[in-house]
Design an enzyme around this catalytic site. Sequence first.
Site, PDB file in Angstrom:
ATOM      1  N   CYS A   2       0.757  -1.121  -0.568  1.00 40.73           N
ATOM      2  CA  CYS A   2      -0.192  -0.064  -0.260  1.00 40.73           C
ATOM      3  C   CYS A   2       0.609   1.138  -0.012  1.00 40.73           C
ATOM      4  O   CYS A   2       2.061   1.128   0.086  1.00 40.73           O
ATOM      5  CB  CYS A   2      -0.719  -0.159   1.102  1.00 40.73           C
ATOM      6  SG  CYS A   2      -1.679  -1.427   2.084  1.00 40.73           S
ATOM      7  N   ARG A  27       1.469   2.062  -5.984  1.00 38.28           N
ATOM      8  CA  ARG A  27       1.398   0.943  -4.993  1.00 38.28           C
ATOM      9  C   ARG A  27       0.882   0.245  -4.774  1.00 38.28           C
ATOM     10  O   ARG A  27       0.555  -0.873  -3.994  1.00 38.28           O
ATOM     11  CB  ARG A  27       2.345   1.404  -3.570  1.00 38.28           C
ATOM     12  CG  ARG A  27       3.783   2.020  -3.619  1.00 38.28           C
ATOM     13  CD  ARG A  27       4.389   2.503  -2.388  1.00 38.28           C
ATOM     14  NE  ARG A  27       3.444   1.761  -1.112  1.00 38.28           N
ATOM     15  CZ  ARG A  27       5.419   0.579  -1.536  1.00 38.28           C
ATOM     16  NH1 ARG A  27       6.510   1.257  -1.831  1.00 38.28           N
ATOM     17  NH2 ARG A  27       5.576   0.296  -0.573  1.00 38.28           N
ATOM     18  N   TRP A  73      -3.825  -2.140  -1.109  1.00 44.69           N
ATOM     19  CA  TRP A  73      -3.222  -3.123  -2.373  1.00 44.69           C
ATOM     20  C   TRP A  73      -3.818  -3.829  -1.224  1.00 44.69           C
ATOM     21  O   TRP A  73      -2.999  -4.409  -0.308  1.00 44.69           O
ATOM     22  CB  TRP A  73      -2.445  -2.751  -2.360  1.00 44.69           C
ATOM     23  CG  TRP A  73      -1.742  -4.152  -3.476  1.00 44.69           C
ATOM     24  CD1 TRP A  73      -2.780  -3.829  -4.798  1.00 44.69           C
ATOM     25  CD2 TRP A  73      -1.387  -5.536  -3.511  1.00 44.69           C
ATOM     26  NE1 TRP A  73      -1.841  -4.883  -5.572  1.00 44.69           N
ATOM     27  CE2 TRP A  73      -2.055  -6.109  -4.888  1.00 44.69           C
ATOM     28  CE3 TRP A  73      -0.936  -6.025  -2.289  1.00 44.69           C
ATOM     29  CZ2 TRP A  73      -1.712  -7.297  -5.102  1.00 44.69           C
ATOM     30  CZ3 TRP A  73      -0.827  -7.643  -2.931  1.00 44.69           C
ATOM     31  CH2 TRP A  73      -0.794  -7.864  -3.972  1.00 44.69           C
ATOM     32  N   ASN A  99       0.138   0.667   5.074  1.00 43.73           N
ATOM     33  CA  ASN A  99       1.146  -0.548   4.953  1.00 43.73           C
ATOM     34  C   ASN A  99       2.027  -1.965   5.392  1.00 43.73           C
ATOM     35  O   ASN A  99       2.456  -1.686   6.245  1.00 43.73           O
ATOM     36  CB  ASN A  99       2.016  -0.049   3.813  1.00 43.73           C
ATOM     37  CG  ASN A  99       2.938  -0.469   2.737  1.00 43.73           C
ATOM     38  OD1 ASN A  99       1.960  -2.002   2.182  1.00 43.73           O
ATOM     39  ND2 ASN A  99       3.756   0.014   2.357  1.00 43.73           N
ATOM     40  N   GLY A 100       1.489  -2.707   5.198  1.00 39.00           N
ATOM     41  CA  GLY A 100       2.120  -4.093   5.633  1.00 39.00           C
ATOM     42  C   GLY A 100       0.649  -5.311   6.222  1.00 39.00           C
ATOM     43  O   GLY A 100       0.063  -5.091   5.314  1.00 39.00           O
ATOM     44  N   GLU A 485       7.062 -18.147 -23.320  1.00 38.11           N
ATOM     45  CA  GLU A 485       6.937 -17.011 -22.842  1.00 38.11           C
ATOM     46  C   GLU A 485       7.707 -16.292 -22.854  1.00 38.11           C
ATOM     47  O   GLU A 485       8.131 -14.600 -23.176  1.00 38.11           O
ATOM     48  CB  GLU A 485       6.956 -16.991 -20.937  1.00 38.11           C
ATOM     49  CG  GLU A 485       7.320 -16.375 -20.123  1.00 38.11           C
ATOM     50  CD  GLU A 485       5.815 -15.241 -20.357  1.00 38.11           C
ATOM     51  OE1 GLU A 485       4.968 -15.594 -20.436  1.00 38.11           O
ATOM     52  OE2 GLU A 485       5.553 -13.970 -19.167  1.00 38.11           O
ATOM     53  N   LYS A 489       6.665 -12.491 -24.093  1.00 39.32           N
ATOM     54  CA  LYS A 489       7.814 -11.211 -23.993  1.00 39.32           C
ATOM     55  C   LYS A 489       8.711 -10.391 -25.120  1.00 39.32           C
ATOM     56  O   LYS A 489       8.667  -9.325 -24.984  1.00 39.32           O
ATOM     57  CB  LYS A 489       9.336 -11.190 -22.903  1.00 39.32           C
ATOM     58  CG  LYS A 489       8.240 -12.110 -21.993  1.00 39.32           C
ATOM     59  CD  LYS A 489       7.688 -11.037 -20.247  1.00 39.32           C
ATOM     60  CE  LYS A 489       6.637 -10.978 -20.452  1.00 39.32           C
ATOM     61  NZ  LYS A 489       5.406 -11.906 -20.364  1.00 39.32           N
ATOM     62  N   GLU A 492       5.708  -8.488 -27.040  1.00 34.59           N
ATOM     63  CA  GLU A 492       4.707  -7.640 -26.805  1.00 34.59           C
ATOM     64  C   GLU A 492       5.199  -6.524 -26.605  1.00 34.59           C
ATOM     65  O   GLU A 492       4.665  -4.734 -26.274  1.00 34.59           O
ATOM     66  CB  GLU A 492       4.079  -7.978 -25.863  1.00 34.59           C
ATOM     67  CG  GLU A 492       4.530  -8.870 -24.325  1.00 34.59           C
ATOM     68  CD  GLU A 492       3.501  -8.749 -23.198  1.00 34.59           C
ATOM     69  OE1 GLU A 492       2.449  -8.329 -22.772  1.00 34.59           O
ATOM     70  OE2 GLU A 492       3.810  -8.936 -22.702  1.00 34.59           O
ATOM     71  N   HIS A 508       9.549 -30.771 -36.953  1.00 38.93           N
ATOM     72  CA  HIS A 508       8.694 -31.581 -38.324  1.00 38.93           C
ATOM     73  C   HIS A 508       7.955 -30.160 -39.199  1.00 38.93           C
ATOM     74  O   HIS A 508       6.859 -29.763 -39.575  1.00 38.93           O
ATOM     75  CB  HIS A 508       7.657 -31.402 -37.805  1.00 38.93           C
ATOM     76  CG  HIS A 508       7.927 -33.285 -36.384  1.00 38.93           C
ATOM     77  ND1 HIS A 508       8.128 -34.631 -37.243  1.00 38.93           N
ATOM     78  CD2 HIS A 508       8.595 -32.890 -35.787  1.00 38.93           C
ATOM     79  CE1 HIS A 508       8.706 -34.953 -36.875  1.00 38.93           C
ATOM     80  NE2 HIS A 508       8.523 -34.116 -35.058  1.00 38.93           N
ATOM     81  N   LYS A 607      -2.655  -3.860 -19.212  1.00 38.60           N
ATOM     82  CA  LYS A 607      -2.344  -4.539 -18.449  1.00 38.60           C
ATOM     83  C   LYS A 607      -3.636  -5.856 -17.918  1.00 38.60           C
ATOM     84  O   LYS A 607      -3.533  -6.148 -17.993  1.00 38.60           O
ATOM     85  CB  LYS A 607      -2.178  -3.507 -17.173  1.00 38.60           C
ATOM     86  CG  LYS A 607      -1.559  -4.576 -16.742  1.00 38.60           C
ATOM     87  CD  LYS A 607      -0.376  -5.068 -16.492  1.00 38.60           C
ATOM     88  CE  LYS A 607       0.041  -6.443 -15.430  1.00 38.60           C
ATOM     89  NZ  LYS A 607       1.153  -7.077 -15.714  1.00 38.60           N
TER      90      LYS A 607
HETATM   91  C1  AGP Z   1       1.853 -10.795 -20.503  1.00 41.93           C
HETATM   92  O1  AGP Z   1       2.722 -10.169 -19.979  1.00 41.93           O
HETATM   93  C2  AGP Z   1       0.580 -10.079 -21.276  1.00 41.93           C
HETATM   94  N1  AGP Z   1       0.596  -8.573 -20.098  1.00 41.93           N
HETATM   95  C3  AGP Z   1      -0.489 -10.851 -21.203  1.00 41.93           C
HETATM   96  O2  AGP Z   1      -0.497 -11.564 -22.120  1.00 41.93           O
HETATM   97  C4  AGP Z   1      -1.685 -11.167 -19.469  1.00 41.93           C
HETATM   98  O3  AGP Z   1      -0.905 -12.457 -19.365  1.00 41.93           O
HETATM   99  C5  AGP Z   1      -2.912 -12.427 -20.037  1.00 41.93           C
HETATM  100  O4  AGP Z   1      -3.770 -10.870 -20.591  1.00 41.93           O
HETATM  101  C6  AGP Z   1      -3.206 -12.331 -19.054  1.00 41.93           C
HETATM  102  O5  AGP Z   1      -3.456 -11.479 -18.320  1.00 41.93           O
HETATM  103  P1  AGP Z   1      -3.921 -12.217 -16.716  1.00 41.93           P
HETATM  104  O6  AGP Z   1      -2.705 -13.133 -15.914  1.00 41.93           O
HETATM  105  O7  AGP Z   1      -4.159 -10.538 -15.816  1.00 41.93           O
HETATM  106  O8  AGP Z   1      -5.279 -12.497 -16.580  1.00 41.93           O
END
Ligand code: AGP
Length: 612
Positions: A2, A27, A73, A99-100, A485, A489, A492, A508, A607
Amino acid sequence: MCGIVAYIGPKEAYPILVKGLKRLEYRGYDSAGVAVLNGALHVYKKAGKVSELENYTIGKDVSATIGIGHTRWATHGVPNDINAHPHLSNSGNLAIIHNGIIENYDSIKQELIKRGYQFHSDTDTEVLVNLIEEVRKQENATLEDAVRIALNEVVGAYAIVVIDRNNPNQLVAARKGSPMVIGIGENEFFVASDASPIIEYTKQVVYLDDQEYTVINRDGSFYIKTLGNVIKSHAIQKLEMSLEMIEKGGFEHFMLKEIFEQPKVIADAVRGRMNAQDGWIKLGGINEYLNKFANAKRIIFSACGTSWHSAMIGEYLIEDLARIPVEVEYASEFRYRNPIINEDDVIIAISQSGETADTLAAIEMAKERKAMIYGICNVIGSSIARASHAGSYTHAGPEIGVASTKAFTAQITILTLMALQLAQARGTISSSKLREILVELENIPAKIERALKLDEQIKEIAAIYKDSSNFLYLGRGYNFPVALEGALKLKEISYIHAEGYPAAEMKHGPIALIDENMPVVFLATNASAYEKIISNIQEVKARKGKVIAVVNEGDKHVRSLADHVIEVPATEEVLSPLVTIIPLQLLSYHIAIMRGCNVDQPRNLAKSVTVE
Ligand code: AGP
């Protein structure tokens, strides 16, 4: 995490508090509130972001020259108006921000209830402010002494500020395990979680050490003591950083900050949930439904994006260790393809935000078909967490960078504990092997620290390949989802096309892509398939592909074949994703920066994908 902020001085407190909370919103942003003291003690608090609080206080009496503010948070209690801070003591005399986590809050709460105290929220913080009030009553103590005595009774982490309705000329602040900065201005003082709310008013700061508190008076006097009531002197320091840097904890981007937070995140994720020496694991939600899990005919993961990659690792872990059949579903497909779901299936939803529309819809569909839903989320009280029958929070702290990093490793940590707990319950793992893995899991934060020290080398590799049009990421076993993954990264945040593949799958078809312009990242740490991965590297080299290999420290064989070798600390194979992902996160970060991309807010992305 927080954010807390407090002010005492000649200025209007409210605008300072609100601006400070906005700077601390990274935070946590579940709810926000302020308490201002101008004869009366006014508390205004609302679920949602700080802007909700601002709207709420329009037209209200916020004029005061002392106040405290908090952006939450959630750790205890869902994000709503009641659970928002500040919290008042029963008498209404004391207001606190915190916060904690107070770990022994429940036993304290039960004792206070016996003494006639009433509680309106689900928070540990409201317990703390009433403990301070009870101590002050019992000991006929000053606020300072009551705070000190009360804090000697609590177990946990805190950064708190307390004000007293009957004394508008004093703030008492204390910390243990949560950050706190004291800003010293011209006849004014600031207290905050970091320097971002302070830096525009003063660069003179003092940092409290753990288990210290400070008493700040309007007349400009202040002192610092230990919880043992011993006066401490602290040098006044001068802030050198810019405000922009401070908000990112000194890192250039939130994503880099979050990559470097991972050692702490893993340590936080396991805290209180395992004991390597005694060989026990206690994932709250699993304990509650242990029979359901242990007797499940099938576990189905439902997730998106990075969380889907975590789910893939979860599949490998649970089948490998606990011998329960597992399936992994893209939530967007799962929700629409009319899947077969039985009552003895367990559905696990993984989501950092806890708000991803497809994942939420998928579990609602599964619930209608009577399946048990388990949620693994990072945001407390999020929709997916609330829609699940049980779950585990990853406690990774707010993840601001759109590209998920620390949430990924936190999710894998939870999945590792889950697989081990189920294996223990089903007798599919020996006690000695369980302890061996748990001991190594405790070593993972230090091993991630070592992997993070490769940053400069990885930056050099990024410079060589930053203009590539395509990348391939190849791995086997536990490293196959890591390859997926790593590719995500890069895609994106740098907008380079990248694909992850099982290394053996290249023959293949995809091997037709290999030429001297194709960088291929190999994850080559697996002991179990080492010779196979060597062959895969040789197949790529034979076609002039450029090989960047992630290997265990000391590996000589791959070094003789690859164009670049990144040596990471070796670990148990089941734990290797927690280490092998680190160089891939850094590689994508540096390439994106070199390409001038907006790392924290990449184009076209958000996000949290709360729409279909
Ligand atoms: C991952 O780097 C992306 N931001 C995106 O794939 C994300 O993982 C996906 O939208 C799922 O989000 P969530 O974990 O909040 O459900």
